[in-house]
Scaffold this motif. Structure first.
Motif, PDB file in Angstrom:
ATOM      1  N   ALA A   1     122.867  59.662 -36.855  1.00 17.37           N
ATOM      2  CA  ALA A   1     121.485  59.431 -36.422  1.00 17.37           C
ATOM      3  C   ALA A   1     120.576  59.230 -37.631  1.00 17.37           C
ATOM      4  O   ALA A   1     119.672  58.372 -37.618  1.00 17.37           O
ATOM      5  CB  ALA A   1     120.997  60.591 -35.563  1.00 17.37           C
ATOM      6  N   LEU A   2     120.813  59.996 -38.696  1.00 17.48           N
ATOM      7  CA  LEU A   2     120.034  59.818 -39.924  1.00 17.48           C
ATOM      8  C   LEU A   2     120.289  58.442 -40.507  1.00 17.48           C
ATOM      9  O   LEU A   2     119.354  57.734 -40.923  1.00 17.48           O
ATOM     10  CB  LEU A   2     120.404  60.908 -40.930  1.00 17.48           C
ATOM     11  CG  LEU A   2     119.803  60.780 -42.336  1.00 17.48           C
ATOM     12  CD1 LEU A   2     118.277  60.767 -42.273  1.00 17.48           C
ATOM     13  CD2 LEU A   2     120.301  61.911 -43.241  1.00 17.48           C
ATOM     14  N   GLY A   3     121.553  58.034 -40.544  1.00 13.70           N
ATOM     15  CA  GLY A   3     121.880  56.702 -41.058  1.00 13.70           C
ATOM     16  C   GLY A   3     121.259  55.604 -40.219  1.00 13.70           C
ATOM     17  O   GLY A   3     120.833  54.570 -40.750  1.00 13.70           O
ATOM     18  N   ALA A   4     121.210  55.805 -38.895  1.00 11.28           N
ATOM     19  CA  ALA A   4     120.573  54.816 -38.015  1.00 11.28           C
ATOM     20  C   ALA A   4     119.089  54.704 -38.323  1.00 11.28           C
ATOM     21  O   ALA A   4     118.514  53.609 -38.305  1.00 11.28           O
ATOM     22  CB  ALA A   4     120.792  55.197 -36.558  1.00 11.28           C
ATOM     23  N   ALA A   5     118.441  55.830 -38.620  1.00 10.73           N
ATOM     24  CA  ALA A   5     117.028  55.808 -38.985  1.00 10.73           C
ATOM     25  C   ALA A   5     116.820  55.086 -40.316  1.00 10.73           C
ATOM     26  O   ALA A   5     115.890  54.282 -40.472  1.00 10.73           O
ATOM     27  CB  ALA A   5     116.487  57.228 -39.050  1.00 10.73           C
ATOM     28  N   LEU A   6     117.696  55.357 -41.277  1.00 12.94           N
ATOM     29  CA  LEU A   6     117.593  54.709 -42.584  1.00 12.94           C
ATOM     30  C   LEU A   6     117.802  53.202 -42.490  1.00 12.94           C
ATOM     31  O   LEU A   6     117.213  52.431 -43.254  1.00 12.94           O
ATOM     32  CB  LEU A   6     118.626  55.312 -43.542  1.00 12.94           C
ATOM     33  CG  LEU A   6     118.368  56.746 -44.010  1.00 12.94           C
ATOM     34  CD1 LEU A   6     119.641  57.365 -44.572  1.00 12.94           C
ATOM     35  CD2 LEU A   6     117.256  56.767 -45.060  1.00 12.94           C
ATOM     36  N   SER A   7     118.670  52.782 -41.554  1.00  7.94           N
ATOM     37  CA  SER A   7     119.015  51.363 -41.403  1.00  7.94           C
ATOM     38  C   SER A   7     118.296  50.727 -40.218  1.00  7.94           C
ATOM     39  O   SER A   7     118.753  49.711 -39.689  1.00  7.94           O
ATOM     40  CB  SER A   7     120.528  51.227 -41.215  1.00  7.94           C
ATOM     41  OG  SER A   7     121.243  51.909 -42.212  1.00  7.94           O
ATOM     42  N   ALA A   8     117.208  51.317 -39.781  1.00  8.61           N
ATOM     43  CA  ALA A   8     116.517  50.867 -38.570  1.00  8.61           C
ATOM     44  C   ALA A   8     116.091  49.405 -38.678  1.00  8.61           C
ATOM     45  O   ALA A   8     115.821  48.883 -39.767  1.00  8.61           O
ATOM     46  CB  ALA A   8     115.298  51.744 -38.306  1.00  8.61           C
TER      47      ALA A   8
END
Length: 338
Positions: free
Chosen positions: A247-254
């Motif tokens: 989920a953190l990676g998804a936020a970073l790669s939004a």
């Protein structure tokens, strides 16, 4: 502008709110077999202004609930997990991700790009579902099982390649009176050895290594990894929130295209309504009628001179056996049901 990352997993829906300074907060809710419903509940927890513009990233098995224009917000599980881990520890060169239904190994190149990855197949023997199922046999949850495994003086020998074989081993160990702590740690070791053989699949573990996913919260699993690879704890990095790395990676790669929080909420509420409608149509079964009565009748007559019989039933792990005995021990009938 806030970045929101969502990881819609098989067991939990996770959300990370990433701020411009790199700090983040997270929310998590059990999926409970209804990802659209639980995702809607999770989003309503966030309580952001409807007109606030946000950037959104979607990952996990449930990201495909989002269609049409939302597809541009999709991020692969591997890319998202890698980004989340490297954001907190750029030195990591390999990631062990142990989730509820899926487990994976991600190997990273020196520049942080994904060099290779592998995951378990349809069988969940190398994932957390195996541990949950077997913990139920010990009448405890995985949290208690992990705590008991940490304290075990040694591990019982349990097959981890298949839950059916593990069940047979568990029954045998329980019949022998094996201590519960030893069975708990034996299950953790069985799971990690299966992970090593079927997911790591001959690759050389590279330190420093990150352990993420729900498995990283289980002390018995952590102990088993250190034992199987003969490692000291300094070679394995455990993030403070191991379950929200994707989920953190998804936020970073939004996605660079921003939306309002109101638009996101409306899209998820529509998914919830559509899911309820589809489920009602797809799973509505006809009412069961009366149970059919067989036209055949059993021969209830006993051999001459026999008035009392005794029925023995053996319910085993793979078969059920029945035998009908006379008072003096003679076998009248026997039946084997596989």
């Amino acid at each position: 502008m806030l970045h929101l990352g969502f990881d819609v997993g098989s067991n939990f829906c996770k959300c990370v709110i990433l701020r411009h300074n790199g700090s983040f907060t997270s929310e998590m809710i059990p999926t409970q077999g209804a990802p659209a419903v639980q995702l809607a509940a999770l989003i309503h927890r966030l309580d952001l202004p409807a007109d606030e513009r946000i950037r959104v990233g979607l990952t996990g098995v449930g990201k495909e609930l989002f269609r049409d224009t939302w597809k541009r917000h999709w991020i692969s599980d591997v890319a998202a997990t890698s980004a989340g881990v490297l954001h907190q520890n750029p030195e990591i060169r390999m990631i062990f991700d142990m989730g509820g239904e899926f487990s994976r190994v991600i190997q990273l190149a020196a520049d942080g790009s994904v060099a290779d990855f592998s995951m378990n197949g349809q069988c969940a023997a190398g994932a957390g579902a195996f541990l949950e199922q077997q913990a139920g046999r010990l009448r405890m949850d995985v949290t208690e099982l992990g705590a008991r495994a940490v304290e075990a003086p040694k591990a019982a020998v349990i097959a981890g390649r298949c839950s059916v074989f593990a069940k047979s081993d568990m029954i045998h160990l329980q019949q022998k009176g094996t201590p519960v702590d030893e069975m708990a740690y034996g299950l953790c070791l069985a799971l990690v050895r299966t992970f090593a053989s079927s997911v790591l699949a001959g690759r050389e573990p590279l330190a420093p290594l990150a352990l993420v996913g729900g498995g990283a919260r289980n002390g018995g699993i952590v102990r088993a990894f250190l034992e199987v690879f003969s490692w000291t704890p300094d070679k394995m990095w455990l993030p403070e929130q191991p379950q929200v790395q994707a989920a953190l990676g998804a936020a970073l790669s939004a996605c660079t295209t921003s939306v309002t929080f109101g638009e996101l909420t409306a899209a998820v509420d529509a998914l919830e309504s559509a899911g309820e409608d589809r489920g009602a149509d797809a799973y509505r079964l006809a009412a069961l009628g009366p149970y059919p009565v067989s036209s055949q009748t059993a021969d209830a007559e006993l051999p001459e001179g026999i008035t009392d019989v005794f029925l023995g039933v053996d319910v085993g792990s793979v078969s059920t056996n029945l035998v009908l005995l006379t008072r003096d021990g003679r076998i009248l009938e026997s039946l084997y049901l596989a």
